[in-house]
Design a protein around this motif. Sequence first.
Motif, PDB file in Angstrom:
ATOM      1  N   GLU A   1      29.658  55.903 131.078  1.00 22.23           N
ATOM      2  CA  GLU A   1      29.490  55.349 131.768  1.00 22.23           C
ATOM      3  C   GLU A   1      28.027  54.850 131.680  1.00 22.23           C
ATOM      4  N   GLY A   2      27.490  55.864 130.478  1.00 19.31           N
ATOM      5  CA  GLY A   2      26.387  56.039 130.085  1.00 19.31           C
ATOM      6  C   GLY A   2      26.122  56.991 128.503  1.00 19.31           C
ATOM      7  N   MET A   3      24.824  56.457 127.777  1.00 19.02           N
ATOM      8  CA  MET A   3      24.438  57.442 126.772  1.00 19.02           C
ATOM      9  C   MET A   3      22.901  57.151 126.452  1.00 19.02           C
ATOM     10  N   GLU A   4      22.787  58.440 126.022  1.00 20.26           N
ATOM     11  CA  GLU A   4      21.579  58.650 125.931  1.00 20.26           C
ATOM     12  C   GLU A   4      21.080  59.353 124.851  1.00 20.26           C
ATOM     13  N   VAL A   5      20.250  58.777 123.638  1.00 14.58           N
ATOM     14  CA  VAL A   5      20.321  59.763 121.664  1.00 14.58           C
ATOM     15  C   VAL A   5      19.346  60.050 121.458  1.00 14.58           C
ATOM     16  N   GLY A   6      19.035  61.021 120.964  1.00 16.74           N
ATOM     17  CA  GLY A   6      17.210  61.501 120.606  1.00 16.74           C
ATOM     18  C   GLY A   6      17.585  62.048 119.008  1.00 16.74           C
ATOM     19  N   VAL A   7      16.780  61.028 118.553  1.00 15.71           N
ATOM     20  CA  VAL A   7      16.256  62.397 117.006  1.00 15.71           C
ATOM     21  C   VAL A   7      15.258  63.064 117.595  1.00 15.71           C
ATOM     22  N   ASN A   8      15.040  64.148 116.704  1.00 16.35           N
ATOM     23  CA  ASN A   8      14.296  65.208 116.943  1.00 16.35           C
ATOM     24  C   ASN A   8      13.021  64.735 115.964  1.00 16.35           C
ATOM     25  N   ASP A   9      11.639  64.500 116.043  1.00 13.12           N
ATOM     26  CA  ASP A   9      10.511  64.395 115.756  1.00 13.12           C
ATOM     27  C   ASP A   9       9.195  65.415 115.854  1.00 13.12           C
ATOM     28  N   ASN A  10      10.580  66.539 115.908  1.00 17.27           N
ATOM     29  CA  ASN A  10       9.629  68.042 115.978  1.00 17.27           C
ATOM     30  C   ASN A  10      10.059  68.924 114.662  1.00 17.27           C
ATOM     31  N   PRO A  11       9.277  68.929 113.359  1.00 14.82           N
ATOM     32  CA  PRO A  11      10.180  69.527 112.660  1.00 14.82           C
ATOM     33  C   PRO A  11      10.268  70.622 112.411  1.00 14.82           C
ATOM     34  N   SER A  12       9.140  71.687 112.927  1.00 17.84           N
ATOM     35  CA  SER A  12       9.124  73.583 113.902  1.00 17.84           C
ATOM     36  C   SER A  12      10.850  73.329 113.843  1.00 17.84           C
ATOM     37  N   GLU A  13      11.670  72.913 114.760  1.00 15.27           N
ATOM     38  CA  GLU A  13      12.612  73.319 115.235  1.00 15.27           C
ATOM     39  C   GLU A  13      13.954  72.634 113.841  1.00 15.27           C
ATOM     40  N   ASP A  14      14.965  73.002 114.698  1.00 15.49           N
ATOM     41  CA  ASP A  14      16.210  72.728 113.550  1.00 15.49           C
ATOM     42  C   ASP A  14      17.298  71.855 113.658  1.00 15.49           C
ATOM     43  N   TRP A  15      17.319  71.066 115.035  1.00 17.39           N
ATOM     44  CA  TRP A  15      18.529  70.419 115.668  1.00 17.39           C
ATOM     45  C   TRP A  15      18.114  69.108 115.344  1.00 17.39           C
ATOM     46  N   ASP A  16      19.009  68.028 114.268  1.00 22.39           N
ATOM     47  CA  ASP A  16      18.388  66.693 114.100  1.00 22.39           C
ATOM     48  C   ASP A  16      18.524  66.200 115.575  1.00 22.39           C
ATOM     49  N   VAL A  17      19.479  65.801 115.875  1.00 19.58           N
ATOM     50  CA  VAL A  17      20.225  64.470 116.947  1.00 19.58           C
ATOM     51  C   VAL A  17      20.587  65.745 118.339  1.00 19.58           C
ATOM     52  N   VAL A  18      20.327  64.969 119.022  1.00 16.69           N
ATOM     53  CA  VAL A  18      21.354  65.213 120.814  1.00 16.69           C
ATOM     54  C   VAL A  18      21.279  64.468 121.474  1.00 16.69           C
ATOM     55  N   LEU A  19      22.563  64.356 122.137  1.00 18.35           N
ATOM     56  CA  LEU A  19      23.854  63.229 122.443  1.00 18.35           C
ATOM     57  C   LEU A  19      23.762  63.247 124.025  1.00 18.35           C
ATOM     58  N   THR A  20      23.682  62.465 124.780  1.00 19.31           N
ATOM     59  CA  THR A  20      23.510  63.114 126.421  1.00 19.31           C
ATOM     60  C   THR A  20      24.728  61.784 126.872  1.00 19.31           C
ATOM     61  N   ALA A  21      26.359  61.968 127.102  1.00 19.05           N
ATOM     62  CA  ALA A  21      26.602  61.238 127.476  1.00 19.05           C
ATOM     63  C   ALA A  21      27.639  61.214 128.693  1.00 19.05           C
ATOM     64  N   THR A  22      27.555  60.673 129.639  1.00 18.23           N
ATOM     65  CA  THR A  22      28.131  60.329 131.100  1.00 18.23           C
ATOM     66  C   THR A  22      29.035  60.371 131.144  1.00 18.23           C
ATOM     67  N   LEU A  23      30.151  60.625 132.025  1.00 13.62           N
ATOM     68  CA  LEU A  23      31.003  59.563 132.440  1.00 13.62           C
ATOM     69  C   LEU A  23      32.004  60.701 133.681  1.00 13.62           C
ATOM     70  N   PRO A  24      33.039  59.808 134.505  1.00 16.60           N
ATOM     71  CA  PRO A  24      33.382  60.084 135.798  1.00 16.60           C
ATOM     72  C   PRO A  24      33.878  61.470 135.884  1.00 16.60           C
TER      73      PRO A  24
END
Length: 97
Positions: free
Chosen positions: A39-62
């Motif tokens: 139903e939906g997809m949101e994706v973020g690429v980390n802009d904060n160099p002091s954080e460890d994770w590079d990318v996050v996704l949030t998918a919405t499903l029924p």
Amino acid sequence: MVKHIVMFKLHGSDELRRKIAEDFKAALLALPEKIECLEGMEVGVNDNPSEDWDVVLTATLPAMKDVPVYAKHPAHVAAAAILGPYKEMRACVDYEI
């Protein structure tokens, strides 16, 4: 409704990790048109160099039963392959809202 949230930590140079994350983001954002239960997809690429994770996704499903349908869909498998050689860590939470 289910939220499927996944974070990835990649390995490689800063520039390479950013490029892979951006390529992955583009592939993921195309998935709602290809996967009926997504139903939906949101994706973020980390802009904060002091954080460890590079990318996050949030998918919405029924429903929770749709998570494996989404995960096994050929378009999702192809998108996930972009990260394959660069994936260092993955964290996931699926919850119903």
